[in-house]
Design a protein around this motif. Structure first.
Motif, PDB file in Angstrom:
ATOM      1  N   PRO A  66      12.067  -6.700  -6.567  1.00 27.42           N
ATOM      2  CA  PRO A  66      11.601  -7.971  -6.010  1.00 27.42           C
ATOM      3  C   PRO A  66      10.584  -7.724  -4.907  1.00 27.42           C
ATOM      4  CG  PRO A  66      13.793  -7.456  -5.196  1.00 27.42           C
ATOM      5  CD  PRO A  66      13.492  -6.444  -6.267  1.00 27.42           C
ATOM      6  N   ARG A  67       9.734  -8.703  -4.706  1.00 26.43           N
ATOM      7  CA  ARG A  67       8.733  -8.596  -3.648  1.00 26.43           C
ATOM      8  C   ARG A  67       9.423  -8.654  -2.292  1.00 26.43           C
ATOM      9  NH1 ARG A  67       3.688  -6.634  -2.822  1.00 26.43           N
ATOM     10  NH2 ARG A  67       2.816  -7.522  -0.950  1.00 26.43           N
ATOM     11  N   VAL A  68       9.114  -7.683  -1.431  1.00 26.79           N
ATOM     12  CA  VAL A  68       9.698  -7.627  -0.092  1.00 26.79           C
ATOM     13  C   VAL A  68       8.562  -7.530   0.918  1.00 26.79           C
ATOM     14  CG1 VAL A  68      11.177  -6.337   1.485  1.00 26.79           C
ATOM     15  CG2 VAL A  68      11.789  -6.483  -0.938  1.00 26.79           C
ATOM     16  N   ARG A  69       8.587  -8.396   1.900  1.00 29.11           N
ATOM     17  CA  ARG A  69       7.568  -8.319   2.950  1.00 29.11           C
ATOM     18  C   ARG A  69       7.800  -7.049   3.771  1.00 29.11           C
ATOM     19  NH1 ARG A  69       4.302 -11.975   5.532  1.00 29.11           N
ATOM     20  NH2 ARG A  69       5.300 -13.741   4.447  1.00 29.11           N
ATOM     21  N   PRO A  70       6.774  -6.178   3.886  1.00 28.19           N
ATOM     22  CA  PRO A  70       6.964  -4.900   4.600  1.00 28.19           C
ATOM     23  C   PRO A  70       6.903  -5.079   6.113  1.00 28.19           C
ATOM     24  CG  PRO A  70       4.722  -5.038   3.779  1.00 28.19           C
ATOM     25  CD  PRO A  70       5.430  -6.282   3.280  1.00 28.19           C
ATOM     26  N   THR A  71       7.948  -5.628   6.697  1.00 23.67           N
ATOM     27  CA  THR A  71       7.940  -5.922   8.129  1.00 23.67           C
ATOM     28  C   THR A  71       7.920  -4.658   8.984  1.00 23.67           C
ATOM     29  OG1 THR A  71      10.360  -6.071   8.079  1.00 23.67           O
ATOM     30  CG2 THR A  71       9.120  -8.123   7.821  1.00 23.67           C
ATOM     31  N   ASP A  72       8.392  -3.535   8.440  1.00 17.77           N
ATOM     32  CA  ASP A  72       8.453  -2.310   9.226  1.00 17.77           C
ATOM     33  C   ASP A  72       7.315  -1.351   8.914  1.00 17.77           C
ATOM     34  OD1 ASP A  72       9.356  -1.885   6.674  1.00 17.77           O
ATOM     35  OD2 ASP A  72      10.968  -0.506   7.242  1.00 17.77           O
ATOM     36  N   TYR A  73       6.301  -1.834   8.176  1.00 18.04           N
ATOM     37  CA  TYR A  73       5.163  -0.964   7.828  1.00 18.04           C
ATOM     38  C   TYR A  73       4.335  -0.628   9.058  1.00 18.04           C
ATOM     39  CZ  TYR A  73       0.357   0.091   6.527  1.00 18.04           C
ATOM     40  OH  TYR A  73      -0.886   0.659   6.464  1.00 18.04           O
ATOM     41  N   ARG A  74       3.952   0.641   9.169  1.00 15.34           N
ATOM     42  CA  ARG A  74       3.034   1.106  10.225  1.00 15.34           C
ATOM     43  C   ARG A  74       2.011   2.044   9.587  1.00 15.34           C
ATOM     44  NH1 ARG A  74       4.952   4.716  12.885  1.00 15.34           N
ATOM     45  NH2 ARG A  74       6.853   5.085  11.655  1.00 15.34           N
ATOM     46  N   ARG A  75       0.738   1.822   9.874  1.00 14.16           N
ATOM     47  CA  ARG A  75      -0.308   2.696   9.327  1.00 14.16           C
ATOM     48  C   ARG A  75      -0.064   4.145   9.706  1.00 14.16           C
ATOM     49  NH1 ARG A  75      -2.800   6.125   7.746  1.00 14.16           N
ATOM     50  NH2 ARG A  75      -4.956   6.279   7.024  1.00 14.16           N
ATOM     51  N   GLU A  76       0.459   4.358  10.902  1.00 10.60           N
ATOM     52  CA  GLU A  76       0.689   5.712  11.399  1.00 10.60           C
ATOM     53  C   GLU A  76       1.679   6.483  10.525  1.00 10.60           C
ATOM     54  OE1 GLU A  76       0.955   2.963  13.198  1.00 10.60           O
ATOM     55  OE2 GLU A  76      -0.891   3.098  14.399  1.00 10.60           O
ATOM     56  N   ALA A  77       2.500   5.775   9.770  1.00 12.64           N
ATOM     57  CA  ALA A  77       3.483   6.449   8.914  1.00 12.64           C
ATOM     58  C   ALA A  77       2.823   7.241   7.794  1.00 12.64           C
ATOM     59  CB  ALA A  77       4.444   5.423   8.310  1.00 12.64           C
ATOM     60  N   PHE A  78       1.538   6.941   7.526  1.00 10.48           N
ATOM     61  CA  PHE A  78       0.805   7.646   6.477  1.00 10.48           C
ATOM     62  C   PHE A  78      -0.102   8.736   7.043  1.00 10.48           C
ATOM     63  CE2 PHE A  78       2.231   3.893   4.322  1.00 10.48           C
ATOM     64  CZ  PHE A  78       2.384   4.263   2.995  1.00 10.48           C
ATOM     65  N   GLY A  79       0.044   9.050   8.317  1.00  3.09           N
ATOM     66  CA  GLY A  79      -0.736  10.126   8.910  1.00  3.09           C
ATOM     67  C   GLY A  79      -2.136   9.688   9.314  1.00  3.09           C
ATOM     68  N   SER A  80      -2.926  10.635   9.774  1.00  4.43           N
ATOM     69  CA  SER A  80      -4.281  10.335  10.241  1.00  4.43           C
ATOM     70  C   SER A  80      -5.189  10.003   9.061  1.00  4.43           C
ATOM     71  CB  SER A  80      -4.853  11.525  11.018  1.00  4.43           C
ATOM     72  OG  SER A  80      -4.845  12.700  10.226  1.00  4.43           O
ATOM     73  N   ALA A  81      -6.136   9.120   9.319  1.00  6.13           N
ATOM     74  CA  ALA A  81      -7.026   8.662   8.259  1.00  6.13           C
ATOM     75  C   ALA A  81      -7.994   9.757   7.820  1.00  6.13           C
ATOM     76  CB  ALA A  81      -7.802   7.442   8.732  1.00  6.13           C
ATOM     77  N   ALA A 155       0.197  -0.691   2.751  1.00  3.39           N
ATOM     78  CA  ALA A 155       1.335  -1.584   2.974  1.00  3.39           C
ATOM     79  C   ALA A 155       2.027  -1.934   1.663  1.00  3.39           C
ATOM     80  CB  ALA A 155       0.885  -2.856   3.692  1.00  3.39           C
ATOM     81  N   GLU A 156       1.238  -2.088   0.604  1.00  7.26           N
ATOM     82  CA  GLU A 156       1.814  -2.351  -0.718  1.00  7.26           C
ATOM     83  C   GLU A 156       2.594  -1.134  -1.212  1.00  7.26           C
ATOM     84  OE1 GLU A 156       2.832  -3.658  -4.524  1.00  7.26           O
ATOM     85  OE2 GLU A 156       2.189  -4.824  -2.778  1.00  7.26           O
ATOM     86  N   ALA A 157       2.041   0.048  -1.005  1.00  3.22           N
ATOM     87  CA  ALA A 157       2.755   1.269  -1.389  1.00  3.22           C
ATOM     88  C   ALA A 157       4.062   1.384  -0.605  1.00  3.22           C
ATOM     89  CB  ALA A 157       1.871   2.489  -1.147  1.00  3.22           C
ATOM     90  N   TRP A 158       4.004   1.065   0.679  1.00  3.73           N
ATOM     91  CA  TRP A 158       5.204   1.114   1.528  1.00  3.73           C
ATOM     92  C   TRP A 158       6.298   0.205   0.967  1.00  3.73           C
ATOM     93  CZ3 TRP A 158       6.597   3.839   5.908  1.00  3.73           C
ATOM     94  CH2 TRP A 158       7.685   3.343   6.665  1.00  3.73           C
ATOM     95  N   ALA A 159       5.931  -1.013   0.611  1.00  3.37           N
ATOM     96  CA  ALA A 159       6.906  -1.973   0.097  1.00  3.37           C
ATOM     97  C   ALA A 159       7.384  -1.628  -1.305  1.00  3.37           C
ATOM     98  CB  ALA A 159       6.295  -3.371   0.092  1.00  3.37           C
ATOM     99  N   SER A 160       6.629  -0.762  -2.001  1.00  7.30           N
ATOM    100  CA  SER A 160       6.939  -0.428  -3.385  1.00  7.30           C
ATOM    101  C   SER A 160       7.648   0.914  -3.539  1.00  7.30           C
ATOM    102  CB  SER A 160       5.646  -0.404  -4.216  1.00  7.30           C
ATOM    103  OG  SER A 160       4.973  -1.634  -4.138  1.00  7.30           O
ATOM    104  N   GLY A 161       7.990   1.539  -2.423  1.00  4.56           N
ATOM    105  CA  GLY A 161       8.724   2.796  -2.506  1.00  4.56           C
ATOM    106  C   GLY A 161       8.343   3.849  -1.500  1.00  4.56           C
TER     107      GLY A 161
END
Length: 239
Positions: A66-81, A155-161
């Motif tokens: 199911p679609r879940v709003r990623p309220t805990d998503y942070r860009r920093e969780a994916f490392g430096s750009a 953010a979509e990747a975060w919410a998807s796994g």
């Protein structure tokens, strides 16, 4: 999660471009922007070599959630750009800019170990059909005119796994060249973190976009929600 009405990128207001062009002219820079709604106007693409039929089969095999709003998503969780994860001496942004530019249009320089620090070039944004010709990517305004998009947003990747991944795996995803695409700035901003149920590129690119989206979700074993799947099926209908 509430869905926004679908607004084709070709219908986006062009006022933002007028303002950007005016700013660049005042700065003595060149930004040549041309608009095309021609379905045959395409750019070099990072889309995997995947047939629509194969993409359709892969779509049906994606994990469902199911679609879940990623309220805990942070860009920093994916490392430096744009970390140089392939260790070729250049950051991933320069790798994508060089790959996606119109052949023979780029001007590059050596910077440290990088032999293709991209200074100028021409790009065709596959999402909108816009052609961008930029002469100084060291100028912040021009650098913002062509941006590197995560086709499946972070953010979509975060919410998807991806929220369950290790930091190392998330950094690999964020800098995977098969996930990245050079696009124009306002179109990238309009897309944001939306999935295909909320945002789509121009009609002539929707087949390729759906195939690319599905290939990424399959490769990284990310889930899909029902409205997303319905939108992808519809876009595959344009193939």
């Amino acid at each position: 999660m509430p869905r926004l009405p679908h607004t084709p990128s070709s219908a986006l207001p062009r006022l933002c471009w007028s303002s950007l062009v005016a700013l660049l002219m005042l700065a003595g820079c060149t930004l040549d922007v041309r608009f095309s709604d021609d379905a045959d106007s395409t750019a070099p693409s990072a889309a995997p070599a995947l047939s629509p039929a194969r993409a359709t089969r892969l779509l049906e095999s994606l994990p469902r959630a199911p679609r879940v709003r990623p309220t805990d998503y942070r860009r920093e969780a994916f490392g430096s750009a744009w970390r140089d994860t392939d260790r070729n001496g250049c950051n991933q942004r320069d790798d994508v800019l060089l790959r996606d530019a119109v052949a023979g249009s780029t001007r590059v320089q050596q910077q440290g170990r990088c032999d293709h620090d991209v200074l100028a070039g021409t790009w065709v944004d596959p999402y909108s059909g816009r052609t961008l010709t930029l002469d100084d990517l060291k100028d912040p305004s021009q650098a913002q005119a062509v941006q590197i998009d995560h086709v499946v947003p972070l953010a979509e990747a975060w919410a998807s796994g991806a929220s369950a991944w290790t930091p190392e795996r998330r950094a690999e995803y964020a800098n995977d060249l098969d996930v990245l695409l050079a696009v124009d700035g306002p179109t990238n901003a309009s897309k944001g973190a939306d999935d295909p149920a909320a945002w789509r590129p121009r009609k002539g690119y929707q087949c390729a976009y759906a195939v690319h989206w599905i290939a990424i979700k399959d490769a990284w074993r990310l889930s899909a929600d029902p409205s997303e799947v319905d939108a992808l099926r519809e876009m595959l209908g344009y193939c």
